[in-house]
Design a protein around this motif. Structure first.
Motif, PDB file in Angstrom:
ATOM      1  N   ARG A 109       0.826  -1.220   0.000  1.00  0.00           N
ATOM      2  CA  ARG A 109       0.000   0.000   0.000  1.00  0.00           C
ATOM      3  C   ARG A 109       0.860   1.271   0.000  1.00  0.00           C
ATOM      4  NH1 ARG A 109      -3.757   2.001   5.022  1.00  0.00           N
ATOM      5  NH2 ARG A 109      -4.314   3.989   4.129  1.00  0.00           N
ATOM      6  N   TYR A 110       2.061   1.184   0.591  1.00  0.00           N
ATOM      7  CA  TYR A 110       2.930   2.347   0.752  1.00  0.00           C
ATOM      8  C   TYR A 110       4.096   2.361  -0.232  1.00  0.00           C
ATOM      9  CZ  TYR A 110       0.303   2.380   5.078  1.00  0.00           C
ATOM     10  OH  TYR A 110      -0.712   2.376   5.997  1.00  0.00           O
ATOM     11  N   SER A 111       4.176   1.342  -1.068  1.00  0.00           N
ATOM     12  CA  SER A 111       5.275   1.208  -2.021  1.00  0.00           C
ATOM     13  C   SER A 111       5.244   2.337  -3.052  1.00  0.00           C
ATOM     14  CB  SER A 111       5.162  -0.150  -2.719  1.00  0.00           C
ATOM     15  OG  SER A 111       6.217  -0.314  -3.629  1.00  0.00           O
ATOM     16  N   GLY A 112       6.409   2.875  -3.346  1.00  0.00           N
ATOM     17  CA  GLY A 112       6.524   3.915  -4.363  1.00  0.00           C
ATOM     18  C   GLY A 112       6.141   5.306  -3.912  1.00  0.00           C
ATOM     19  N   LEU A 113       5.893   5.485  -2.628  1.00  0.00           N
ATOM     20  CA  LEU A 113       5.446   6.785  -2.119  1.00  0.00           C
ATOM     21  C   LEU A 113       6.526   7.536  -1.340  1.00  0.00           C
ATOM     22  CD1 LEU A 113       1.862   5.777  -0.915  1.00  0.00           C
ATOM     23  CD2 LEU A 113       2.540   6.814  -3.099  1.00  0.00           C
ATOM     24  N   GLY A 114       7.735   6.983  -1.278  1.00  0.00           N
ATOM     25  CA  GLY A 114       8.835   7.661  -0.587  1.00  0.00           C
ATOM     26  C   GLY A 114       9.110   7.166   0.817  1.00  0.00           C
ATOM     27  N   PHE A 115       8.293   6.241   1.318  1.00  0.00           N
ATOM     28  CA  PHE A 115       8.487   5.740   2.680  1.00  0.00           C
ATOM     29  C   PHE A 115       9.823   4.998   2.823  1.00  0.00           C
ATOM     30  CE2 PHE A 115       3.864   6.110   2.342  1.00  0.00           C
ATOM     31  CZ  PHE A 115       3.573   6.808   3.488  1.00  0.00           C
ATOM     32  N   GLY A 116      10.157   4.199   1.841  1.00  0.00           N
ATOM     33  CA  GLY A 116      11.400   3.441   1.885  1.00  0.00           C
ATOM     34  C   GLY A 116      12.613   4.345   1.878  1.00  0.00           C
ATOM     35  N   GLN A 117      12.616   5.332   0.978  1.00  0.00           N
ATOM     36  CA  GLN A 117      13.751   6.252   0.909  1.00  0.00           C
ATOM     37  C   GLN A 117      13.922   7.021   2.208  1.00  0.00           C
ATOM     38  OE1 GLN A 117      14.438   9.223  -2.181  1.00  0.00           O
ATOM     39  NE2 GLN A 117      14.439   7.549  -3.676  1.00  0.00           N
ATOM     40  N   GLN A 118      12.827   7.517   2.746  1.00  0.00           N
ATOM     41  CA  GLN A 118      12.921   8.258   4.009  1.00  0.00           C
ATOM     42  C   GLN A 118      13.377   7.352   5.151  1.00  0.00           C
ATOM     43  OE1 GLN A 118       9.747  10.872   5.163  1.00  0.00           O
ATOM     44  NE2 GLN A 118       9.323  11.448   3.047  1.00  0.00           N
ATOM     45  N   SER A 119      12.954   6.100   5.132  1.00  0.00           N
ATOM     46  CA  SER A 119      13.379   5.160   6.175  1.00  0.00           C
ATOM     47  C   SER A 119      14.871   4.898   6.088  1.00  0.00           C
ATOM     48  CB  SER A 119      12.600   3.849   6.047  1.00  0.00           C
ATOM     49  OG  SER A 119      11.225   4.086   6.224  1.00  0.00           O
ATOM     50  N   LEU A 120      15.384   4.729   4.870  1.00  0.00           N
ATOM     51  CA  LEU A 120      16.835   4.557   4.699  1.00  0.00           C
ATOM     52  C   LEU A 120      17.579   5.785   5.208  1.00  0.00           C
ATOM     53  CD1 LEU A 120      19.374   3.101   3.660  1.00  0.00           C
ATOM     54  CD2 LEU A 120      18.917   4.167   1.419  1.00  0.00           C
ATOM     55  N   GLN A 121      17.107   6.963   4.888  1.00  0.00           N
ATOM     56  CA  GLN A 121      17.768   8.188   5.348  1.00  0.00           C
ATOM     57  C   GLN A 121      17.803   8.259   6.871  1.00  0.00           C
ATOM     58  OE1 GLN A 121      15.570  11.250   3.301  1.00  0.00           O
ATOM     59  NE2 GLN A 121      16.490  10.745   1.322  1.00  0.00           N
ATOM     60  N   GLN A 122      16.696   7.911   7.517  1.00  0.00           N
ATOM     61  CA  GLN A 122      16.671   7.926   8.979  1.00  0.00           C
ATOM     62  C   GLN A 122      17.624   6.888   9.566  1.00  0.00           C
ATOM     63  OE1 GLN A 122      12.990   8.035  11.100  1.00  0.00           O
ATOM     64  NE2 GLN A 122      12.107   9.555   9.723  1.00  0.00           N
TER      65      GLN A 122
END
Length: 173
Positions: free
Chosen positions: A101-114
């Motif tokens: 549901r959250y794929s492709g919305l930037g959640f993964g990138q922001q999680s990696l940054q954190q």
């Protein structure tokens, strides 16, 4: 996350030390997603089983770091980070999962940054050769994080030929 949200909002990594069962529940979806690359089928009860022993290390070793990914109060996925066994000076993304549901919305990138801010140093991401979608995600996310300063090789890891992406995150990026 509101139903009409189209991009990542307030993302946070939350320690999953007290939430092992939540990660285990999500892990079945991760195994399902990976099943097309490793040839795993559901058991007779329709469950994608996994080795709890490997997963349990994240709650019993000081060099393993389990996190839940949340947006507002919604559960988005998990990050399982560890010190890489052959080289304890390197952080290894053991498993990383964002619900579809959250794929492709930037959640993964922001999680990696954190995660990179929380664990500065040398990093390794391994991606199965056949998993082109994940490779695309990781190359884009790491390019965004490092400005393109990373190495990308193909190596054997256990029984699998995998992409190895190495990069450094210093001073919490």
């Amino acid at each position: 996350m509101p139903m009409n949200a189209s991009v990542a909002g307030d993302i946070r990594l939350e320690s999953a030390i007290e939430s092992q069962s939540v990660v285990e529940n999500l892990f079945q979806y991760y195994v399902y997603e990976m099943s097309r690359f490793v040839g795993i089928s559901a058991n007779t009860n329709g469950i994608f089983e996994f080795n709890n022993g490997d997963l349990n290390q994240y709650w019993h070793r000081d060099d393993h770091y389990p996190y839940l990914i949340r947006s507002e109060e919604e559960l988005v996925g998990f990050v399982l980070l560890r010190k890489y066994p052959p080289n304890s000076q390197v952080y290894d993304v053991g498993q990383f999962f964002v619900l579809r549901r959250y794929s492709g919305l930037g959640f993964g990138q922001q999680s990696l940054q954190q995660a990179a801010r929380m664990h500065p140093g040398n990093w390794l991401v391994r991606v199965m050769l056949e998993n082109k979608k994940a490779l695309g995600f990781w190359l884009a996310a790491i390019t965004s994080l490092t400005g393109g300063c990373f190495s990308h090789t193909v190596e054997i890891d256990g029984d699998f030929l995998m992409h190895f992406i190495r990069f450094s995150c210093v001073n919490g990026i």
